[in-house]
Design a protein around this motif. Structure first.
Motif, PDB file in Angstrom:
ATOM      1  N   LEU A 189      28.925  60.625  45.408  1.00 13.86           N
ATOM      2  CA  LEU A 189      28.646  61.455  44.152  1.00 13.86           C
ATOM      3  C   LEU A 189      28.068  60.683  43.124  1.00 13.86           C
ATOM      4  CD1 LEU A 189      31.986  63.419  44.327  1.00 13.86           C
ATOM      5  CD2 LEU A 189      29.758  64.333  45.131  1.00 13.86           C
ATOM      6  N   ILE A 190      27.887  59.348  43.162  1.00 14.54           N
ATOM      7  CA  ILE A 190      27.382  58.679  42.119  1.00 14.54           C
ATOM      8  C   ILE A 190      26.014  58.049  42.438  1.00 14.54           C
ATOM      9  CG2 ILE A 190      29.920  58.061  41.420  1.00 14.54           C
ATOM     10  CD1 ILE A 190      29.336  55.070  42.833  1.00 14.54           C
ATOM     11  N   ASP A 191      25.431  57.526  41.459  1.00 15.84           N
ATOM     12  CA  ASP A 191      23.990  56.994  41.659  1.00 15.84           C
ATOM     13  C   ASP A 191      23.878  55.630  41.351  1.00 15.84           C
ATOM     14  OD1 ASP A 191      23.817  56.684  38.878  1.00 15.84           O
ATOM     15  OD2 ASP A 191      22.651  58.204  38.263  1.00 15.84           O
ATOM     16  N   SER A 192      22.640  55.036  41.263  1.00 15.64           N
ATOM     17  CA  SER A 192      22.444  53.564  41.189  1.00 15.64           C
ATOM     18  C   SER A 192      22.982  53.058  39.589  1.00 15.64           C
ATOM     19  CB  SER A 192      21.029  53.364  41.433  1.00 15.64           C
ATOM     20  OG  SER A 192      20.122  54.031  40.374  1.00 15.64           O
ATOM     21  N   ASN A 193      22.642  53.801  38.903  1.00 21.04           N
ATOM     22  CA  ASN A 193      23.512  53.450  37.559  1.00 21.04           C
ATOM     23  C   ASN A 193      24.803  52.984  37.630  1.00 21.04           C
ATOM     24  OD1 ASN A 193      20.980  53.833  35.739  1.00 21.04           O
ATOM     25  ND2 ASN A 193      21.173  56.183  35.954  1.00 21.04           N
ATOM     26  N   ALA A 194      25.751  53.889  38.408  1.00 18.53           N
ATOM     27  CA  ALA A 194      26.809  53.442  38.478  1.00 18.53           C
ATOM     28  C   ALA A 194      27.050  52.136  39.316  1.00 18.53           C
ATOM     29  CB  ALA A 194      27.699  54.777  38.982  1.00 18.53           C
ATOM     30  N   ILE A 195      26.498  52.250  40.529  1.00 18.04           N
ATOM     31  CA  ILE A 195      26.559  50.962  41.261  1.00 18.04           C
ATOM     32  C   ILE A 195      26.017  49.814  40.519  1.00 18.04           C
ATOM     33  CG2 ILE A 195      25.594  49.956  43.542  1.00 18.04           C
ATOM     34  CD1 ILE A 195      27.378  52.077  44.186  1.00 18.04           C
ATOM     35  N   GLY A 196      25.156  49.793  39.695  1.00 19.53           N
ATOM     36  CA  GLY A 196      24.755  48.783  39.048  1.00 19.53           C
ATOM     37  C   GLY A 196      25.643  48.224  37.788  1.00 19.53           C
ATOM     38  N   GLN A 197      26.476  48.959  37.248  1.00 17.75           N
ATOM     39  CA  GLN A 197      27.410  48.768  36.221  1.00 17.75           C
ATOM     40  C   GLN A 197      28.644  47.989  37.257  1.00 17.75           C
ATOM     41  OE1 GLN A 197      28.108  49.494  32.927  1.00 17.75           O
ATOM     42  NE2 GLN A 197      25.607  49.652  32.769  1.00 17.75           N
ATOM     43  N   ARG A 198      28.928  48.720  38.317  1.00 19.86           N
ATOM     44  CA  ARG A 198      29.928  48.200  38.901  1.00 19.86           C
ATOM     45  C   ARG A 198      29.771  46.363  39.384  1.00 19.86           C
ATOM     46  NH1 ARG A 198      32.216  53.038  42.949  1.00 19.86           N
ATOM     47  NH2 ARG A 198      32.470  54.574  41.039  1.00 19.86           N
ATOM     48  N   ARG A 199      28.308  46.438  39.685  1.00 18.69           N
ATOM     49  CA  ARG A 199      28.190  45.207  40.276  1.00 18.69           C
ATOM     50  C   ARG A 199      28.158  44.136  38.951  1.00 18.69           C
ATOM     51  NH1 ARG A 199      22.015  43.421  41.534  1.00 18.69           N
ATOM     52  NH2 ARG A 199      22.250  41.010  41.320  1.00 18.69           N
ATOM     53  N   TRP A 200      27.642  44.724  37.931  1.00 19.36           N
ATOM     54  CA  TRP A 200      27.454  43.970  36.494  1.00 19.36           C
ATOM     55  C   TRP A 200      29.068  43.325  36.335  1.00 19.36           C
ATOM     56  CZ3 TRP A 200      25.023  46.326  31.287  1.00 19.36           C
ATOM     57  CH2 TRP A 200      25.085  45.296  30.571  1.00 19.36           C
ATOM     58  N   ALA A 201      30.043  44.204  36.323  1.00 20.64           N
ATOM     59  CA  ALA A 201      31.358  43.757  36.306  1.00 20.64           C
ATOM     60  C   ALA A 201      32.011  42.932  37.084  1.00 20.64           C
ATOM     61  CB  ALA A 201      32.445  44.898  36.217  1.00 20.64           C
ATOM     62  N   LEU A 202      31.686  42.879  38.384  1.00 23.83           N
ATOM     63  CA  LEU A 202      32.096  42.081  39.410  1.00 23.83           C
ATOM     64  C   LEU A 202      31.353  40.695  39.091  1.00 23.83           C
ATOM     65  CD1 LEU A 202      31.949  44.670  42.489  1.00 23.83           C
ATOM     66  CD2 LEU A 202      34.013  43.615  41.218  1.00 23.83           C
ATOM     67  N   GLU A 203      30.031  40.854  38.956  1.00 18.89           N
ATOM     68  CA  GLU A 203      29.148  39.500  38.787  1.00 18.89           C
ATOM     69  C   GLU A 203      29.730  38.612  37.742  1.00 18.89           C
ATOM     70  OE1 GLU A 203      26.256  38.249  40.238  1.00 18.89           O
ATOM     71  OE2 GLU A 203      25.065  39.809  41.038  1.00 18.89           O
ATOM     72  N   TRP A 204      30.255  39.440  36.715  1.00 21.92           N
ATOM     73  CA  TRP A 204      30.849  38.762  35.583  1.00 21.92           C
ATOM     74  C   TRP A 204      32.246  38.129  35.777  1.00 21.92           C
ATOM     75  CZ3 TRP A 204      35.265  39.733  32.715  1.00 21.92           C
ATOM     76  CH2 TRP A 204      35.448  38.987  31.415  1.00 21.92           C
ATOM     77  N   ALA A 205      33.261  38.924  36.445  1.00 25.63           N
ATOM     78  CA  ALA A 205      34.567  38.506  36.755  1.00 25.63           C
ATOM     79  C   ALA A 205      34.592  37.392  37.707  1.00 25.63           C
ATOM     80  CB  ALA A 205      35.107  39.691  37.251  1.00 25.63           C
ATOM     81  N   VAL A 206      34.015  37.461  38.534  1.00 25.57           N
ATOM     82  CA  VAL A 206      33.741  36.181  39.678  1.00 25.57           C
ATOM     83  C   VAL A 206      33.121  35.010  39.289  1.00 25.57           C
ATOM     84  CG1 VAL A 206      33.066  35.728  42.255  1.00 25.57           C
ATOM     85  CG2 VAL A 206      34.040  37.980  41.512  1.00 25.57           C
ATOM     86  N   VAL A 207      33.806  33.783  39.452  1.00 26.75           N
ATOM     87  CA  VAL A 207      33.177  32.637  39.175  1.00 26.75           C
ATOM     88  C   VAL A 207      32.933  31.511  40.566  1.00 26.75           C
ATOM     89  CG1 VAL A 207      33.491  30.538  37.806  1.00 26.75           C
ATOM     90  CG2 VAL A 207      34.116  32.445  36.746  1.00 26.75           C
ATOM     91  N   PHE A 208      31.771  31.485  40.912  1.00 23.89           N
ATOM     92  CA  PHE A 208      31.578  30.505  41.996  1.00 23.89           C
ATOM     93  C   PHE A 208      31.389  29.033  41.663  1.00 23.89           C
ATOM     94  CE2 PHE A 208      30.284  34.417  43.624  1.00 23.89           C
ATOM     95  CZ  PHE A 208      30.886  34.866  44.756  1.00 23.89           C
ATOM     96  N   ARG A 209      31.939  27.986  42.274  1.00 23.94           N
ATOM     97  CA  ARG A 209      31.641  26.731  42.084  1.00 23.94           C
ATOM     98  C   ARG A 209      30.897  26.060  43.240  1.00 23.94           C
ATOM     99  NH1 ARG A 209      33.009  26.452  36.445  1.00 23.94           N
ATOM    100  NH2 ARG A 209      35.010  27.469  36.302  1.00 23.94           N
ATOM    101  N   GLY A 210      29.964  25.298  42.971  1.00 25.69           N
ATOM    102  CA  GLY A 210      29.284  24.881  44.113  1.00 25.69           C
ATOM    103  C   GLY A 210      27.958  24.256  43.454  1.00 25.69           C
ATOM    104  N   PRO A 211      27.060  23.295  44.340  1.00 24.97           N
ATOM    105  CA  PRO A 211      25.937  22.617  43.769  1.00 24.97           C
ATOM    106  C   PRO A 211      24.837  23.822  43.266  1.00 24.97           C
ATOM    107  CG  PRO A 211      26.046  22.581  46.208  1.00 24.97           C
ATOM    108  CD  PRO A 211      27.444  23.215  45.722  1.00 24.97           C
TER     109      PRO A 211
END
Length: 226
Positions: A189-211
């Motif tokens: 029931l949702i489109d790519s705009n909603a998926i992109g917003q959820r990805r945006w939030a997840l990308e911001w919330a998660v912090v990876f450490r590595g080279p």
């Protein structure tokens, strides 16, 4: 808490299988991994994630008629003025900016609420949890940020779990955009705009450490172009 990131290839394989189950196009073999073997992962501090969710919730309230002076009063009373980005400030104070793009932040708030353990699911075929508004600051009643934090008692999810879901949404973002480009039927029931917003939030919330990872980016600096 910093933990070892899960095997990126194993996570990607499972996520691609899920895309296939949903009937979405699958990214090509050269589609980048989100992290590398041996990286570690953590979430941003809980208070920072809560503050980002609260600010976005206020921005949405301005989209739906909250007067600017009420928004400013709430930010001051909640000591969150410094957490507002320049584009958000221009919109909250003067209604300047793309109103539609700010409305879309509803799904970013949903994803942050899921990270905080306040939403039960992050199903890519479904709209937000119907309890979401109850789990956010009650702005009409003037509930402050501090009062909201005391009421909700967030229990953030495991960083490795959130990383795996981030990879899923990274692949979903590609799959939904490709499906819409090809005119294919979407799985829910949702489109790519909603998926992109959820990805945006997840990308911001998660912090990876590595080279191969830079310092954590600001909210407006998250790159969704890949």
């Amino acid at each position: 808490m910093t933990v070892p990131a899960p095997d990126p290839q194993a996570v990607r394989s499972l996520n691609l299988d899920e895309l296939g189950r949903l009937g979405l196009p699958v990214p090509p073999d050269q589609f980048p991994l989100v992290w590398e073997p041996g990286d570690t992962v953590e979430l941003r501090p809980t208070a920072e994630i809560e503050a980002r969710a609260a600010v976005l919730h206020l921005v949405l309230a301005r989209c739906f008629g909250m007067p600017p002076e009420v928004g400013m009063s709430w930010l001051l009373g909640s000591h969150l003025v410094e957490m507002v980005t320049p584009p958000e400030w221009q919109f909250v104070m003067g209604s300047r900016g793309d109103h539609r793009s700010f409305v879309l932040h509803h799904d970013a708030v949903f994803a942050l609420a899921w990270v905080l353990g306040l939403s039960r699911h992050l199903d890519p075929t479904s709209p937000s949890d119907d309890r979401l508004m109850e789990q956010l600051p009650h702005l009409p009643a003037g509930e402050t940020f501090a009062a909201w934090r005391s009421r909700t008692l967030a229990a953030p999810r495991d960083a490795a779990e959130v990383a795996a879901v981030l990879d899923f949404y990274y692949c979903l973002d590609w799959g939904y955009l490709e499906a819409e480009r090809e005119g294919l039927r979407l799985p829910g029931l949702i489109d790519s705009n909603a998926i992109g917003q959820r990805r945006w939030a997840l990308e911001w919330a998660v912090v990876f450490r590595g080279p191969f990872h830079d310092a954590p980016a600001g909210w407006e600096e998250i790159d969704l172009s890949t």
